[in-house]
Scaffold this motif. Structure first.
Motif, PDB file in Angstrom:
ATOM      1  N   ARG A 148       0.828  -1.208   0.000  1.00 21.63           N
ATOM      2  CA  ARG A 148       0.000   0.000   0.000  1.00 21.63           C
ATOM      3  C   ARG A 148       0.859   1.253   0.000  1.00 21.63           C
ATOM      4  O   ARG A 148       0.550   2.241  -0.666  1.00 21.63           O
ATOM      5  CB  ARG A 148      -0.928  -0.001   1.219  1.00 21.63           C
ATOM      6  CG  ARG A 148      -2.142  -0.909   1.078  1.00 21.63           C
ATOM      7  CD  ARG A 148      -2.946  -0.936   2.359  1.00 21.63           C
ATOM      8  NE  ARG A 148      -3.396   0.399   2.728  1.00 21.63           N
ATOM      9  CZ  ARG A 148      -3.910   0.693   3.925  1.00 21.63           C
ATOM     10  NH1 ARG A 148      -3.994  -0.243   4.865  1.00 21.63           N
ATOM     11  NH2 ARG A 148      -4.322   1.902   4.176  1.00 21.63           N
ATOM     12  N   GLY A 149       1.943   1.219   0.765  1.00 19.39           N
ATOM     13  CA  GLY A 149       2.825   2.371   0.814  1.00 19.39           C
ATOM     14  C   GLY A 149       3.477   2.647  -0.524  1.00 19.39           C
ATOM     15  O   GLY A 149       3.574   3.811  -0.956  1.00 19.39           O
ATOM     16  N   LEU A 219      -7.805   0.887  -4.400  1.00 19.55           N
ATOM     17  CA  LEU A 219      -6.899  -0.213  -4.073  1.00 19.55           C
ATOM     18  C   LEU A 219      -6.558  -0.244  -2.583  1.00 19.55           C
ATOM     19  O   LEU A 219      -6.426  -1.313  -1.995  1.00 19.55           O
ATOM     20  CB  LEU A 219      -5.624  -0.096  -4.905  1.00 19.55           C
ATOM     21  CG  LEU A 219      -5.796  -0.385  -6.398  1.00 19.55           C
ATOM     22  CD1 LEU A 219      -4.493  -0.178  -7.145  1.00 19.55           C
ATOM     23  CD2 LEU A 219      -6.293  -1.812  -6.615  1.00 19.55           C
ATOM     24  N   ASN A 220      -6.430   0.930  -1.965  1.00 15.72           N
ATOM     25  CA  ASN A 220      -6.185   0.960  -0.520  1.00 15.72           C
ATOM     26  C   ASN A 220      -7.359   0.356   0.240  1.00 15.72           C
ATOM     27  O   ASN A 220      -7.185  -0.357   1.236  1.00 15.72           O
ATOM     28  CB  ASN A 220      -5.960   2.404  -0.048  1.00 15.72           C
ATOM     29  CG  ASN A 220      -4.531   2.855  -0.254  1.00 15.72           C
ATOM     30  OD1 ASN A 220      -3.630   2.032  -0.401  1.00 15.72           O
ATOM     31  ND2 ASN A 220      -4.318   4.147  -0.255  1.00 15.72           N
ATOM     32  N   ARG A 221      -8.550   0.629  -0.228  1.00 12.15           N
ATOM     33  CA  ARG A 221      -9.732   0.044   0.407  1.00 12.15           C
ATOM     34  C   ARG A 221      -9.744  -1.469   0.234  1.00 12.15           C
ATOM     35  O   ARG A 221     -10.086  -2.206   1.151  1.00 12.15           O
ATOM     36  CB  ARG A 221     -11.002   0.654  -0.208  1.00 12.15           C
ATOM     37  CG  ARG A 221     -12.304   0.162   0.422  1.00 12.15           C
ATOM     38  CD  ARG A 221     -13.480   0.839  -0.191  1.00 12.15           C
ATOM     39  NE  ARG A 221     -14.736   0.378   0.398  1.00 12.15           N
ATOM     40  CZ  ARG A 221     -15.932   0.790   0.033  1.00 12.15           C
ATOM     41  NH1 ARG A 221     -16.049   1.714  -0.907  1.00 12.15           N
ATOM     42  NH2 ARG A 221     -17.005   0.304   0.628  1.00 12.15           N
ATOM     43  N   ARG A 222      -9.317  -1.916  -0.950  1.00  5.78           N
ATOM     44  CA  ARG A 222      -9.271  -3.359  -1.193  1.00  5.78           C
ATOM     45  C   ARG A 222      -8.235  -4.024  -0.291  1.00  5.78           C
ATOM     46  O   ARG A 222      -8.478  -5.093   0.270  1.00  5.78           O
ATOM     47  CB  ARG A 222      -8.935  -3.624  -2.655  1.00  5.78           C
ATOM     48  CG  ARG A 222      -8.821  -5.109  -2.998  1.00  5.78           C
ATOM     49  CD  ARG A 222      -8.425  -5.297  -4.453  1.00  5.78           C
ATOM     50  NE  ARG A 222      -8.256  -6.702  -4.778  1.00  5.78           N
ATOM     51  CZ  ARG A 222      -7.813  -7.145  -5.941  1.00  5.78           C
ATOM     52  NH1 ARG A 222      -7.522  -6.287  -6.903  1.00  5.78           N
ATOM     53  NH2 ARG A 222      -7.686  -8.432  -6.155  1.00  5.78           N
ATOM     54  N   PHE A 223      -7.073  -3.394  -0.130  1.00  3.52           N
ATOM     55  CA  PHE A 223      -6.041  -3.954   0.731  1.00  3.52           C
ATOM     56  C   PHE A 223      -6.503  -4.023   2.182  1.00  3.52           C
ATOM     57  O   PHE A 223      -6.170  -4.946   2.919  1.00  3.52           O
ATOM     58  CB  PHE A 223      -4.756  -3.125   0.639  1.00  3.52           C
ATOM     59  CG  PHE A 223      -3.994  -3.331  -0.638  1.00  3.52           C
ATOM     60  CD1 PHE A 223      -3.991  -4.555  -1.268  1.00  3.52           C
ATOM     61  CD2 PHE A 223      -3.271  -2.289  -1.202  1.00  3.52           C
ATOM     62  CE1 PHE A 223      -3.287  -4.761  -2.441  1.00  3.52           C
ATOM     63  CE2 PHE A 223      -2.563  -2.476  -2.382  1.00  3.52           C
ATOM     64  CZ  PHE A 223      -2.572  -3.724  -3.005  1.00  3.52           C
ATOM     65  N   LYS A 224      -7.291  -3.030   2.617  1.00  5.96           N
ATOM     66  CA  LYS A 224      -7.802  -3.067   3.978  1.00  5.96           C
ATOM     67  C   LYS A 224      -8.744  -4.240   4.180  1.00  5.96           C
ATOM     68  O   LYS A 224      -8.768  -4.891   5.219  1.00  5.96           O
ATOM     69  CB  LYS A 224      -8.539  -1.750   4.281  1.00  5.96           C
ATOM     70  CG  LYS A 224      -7.627  -0.558   4.498  1.00  5.96           C
ATOM     71  CD  LYS A 224      -8.453   0.667   4.845  1.00  5.96           C
ATOM     72  CE  LYS A 224      -7.539   1.871   5.073  1.00  5.96           C
ATOM     73  NZ  LYS A 224      -8.307   3.103   5.402  1.00  5.96           N
ATOM     74  N   VAL A 225      -9.543  -4.520   3.145  1.00  7.95           N
ATOM     75  CA  VAL A 225     -10.498  -5.618   3.238  1.00  7.95           C
ATOM     76  C   VAL A 225      -9.798  -6.958   3.378  1.00  7.95           C
ATOM     77  O   VAL A 225     -10.186  -7.812   4.181  1.00  7.95           O
ATOM     78  CB  VAL A 225     -11.432  -5.624   1.989  1.00  7.95           C
ATOM     79  CG1 VAL A 225     -12.279  -6.882   1.974  1.00  7.95           C
ATOM     80  CG2 VAL A 225     -12.310  -4.379   1.999  1.00  7.95           C
TER      81      VAL A 225
END
Length: 229
Positions: A148-149, A219-225
């Protein structure tokens, strides 16, 4: 009517090339610095962090001016390159790449630093007990946890490079087909009252930047999921 001239397409191509080259180079060069900032306990690191964040508050023309002095034919770097027959870097594509990298440093280092800090701890300790070398731990553990970073850093740097103006105008000038980027072309169109061409090129940059940022948030939201750091 939406229409891009050959000159506008050339400026857009130079802009995209500049953003791509500077972002890729900056990701490579900034990663060790971000890693060090995330893990060092040196009290003086606040000085380095302040220097990294300086482009956020420094006027772009100031950065461009000092780069022009440094990379020009009479500067330390430019003068040395002239003495060995290479030629100075002012008013060149290489020069604006260097400027773009310096101007985008905080947009890459800070997200990577936060990602590396979040990827430390128990997982790395377990990898160390399994006799994984520091390099192995970095590539097999830290990098996957820091996706993510890297995504945020890459997109922010790329999008930021699309709209650079003052710094590029100072170090690169306004040379068509060489250093004339889209933002400078827009300024030229407005000066000549060609609002239609300015609108068309501006719309491309607005839509491009919006799409990139929307991709980051999605994509950040997907990674959080899925639970990826």
């Amino acid at each position: 009517m939406f229409e891009l001239s050959d000159a506008a397409l050339t400026a857009l191509w130079i802009t995209l090339k500049l953003a791509t080259v500077s972002t890729l180079a900056l990701l490579v060069l900034a990663t060790p610095l971000a890693w060090w900032l995330a893990h060092t306990r040196w009290r003086g690191k606040v000085v380095i962090e302040a220097l990294v964040a300086l482009p956020l508050v420094m006027p772009p023309t100031v950065i461009g001016f000092y780069l022009l002095v440094l990379l020009g034919p009479r500067g330390w770097v430019g003068g040395f390159l002239e003495s060995i027959g290479v030629g100075h870097l002012a008013f060149s594509f290489t020069g604006i790449v260097i400027g773009s990298m310096l101007f985008s440093v905080p947009f890459v280092v800070q997200p990577l630093q936060n990602a590396f800090a979040g990827a430390s701890g128990r997982v790395l300790e377990v990898a160390a007990t399994l006799r994984a070398s520091p390099l192995d731990r970095f590539f097999s553990v830290t990098l996957p946890l820091s996706r993510r970073g890297f995504l945020t850093a890459g997109v922010l740097s790329f999008a930021h490079s699309l709209g650079e103006f003052g710094m590029i105008l100072m170090i690169g000038g306004n040379i068509p087909g060489r250093t004339q980027v889209a933002s400078i072309s827009i300024y030229n169109y407005v000066e000549t009252m060609n609002y239609s061409a300015a609108h068309s090129l501006s719309l491309v940059l607005v839509l491009s930047s919006f799409t990139l940022l929307m991709m980051v948030f999605a994509l950040n939201r997907r990674f959080k999921v899925v639970g990826v750091a």
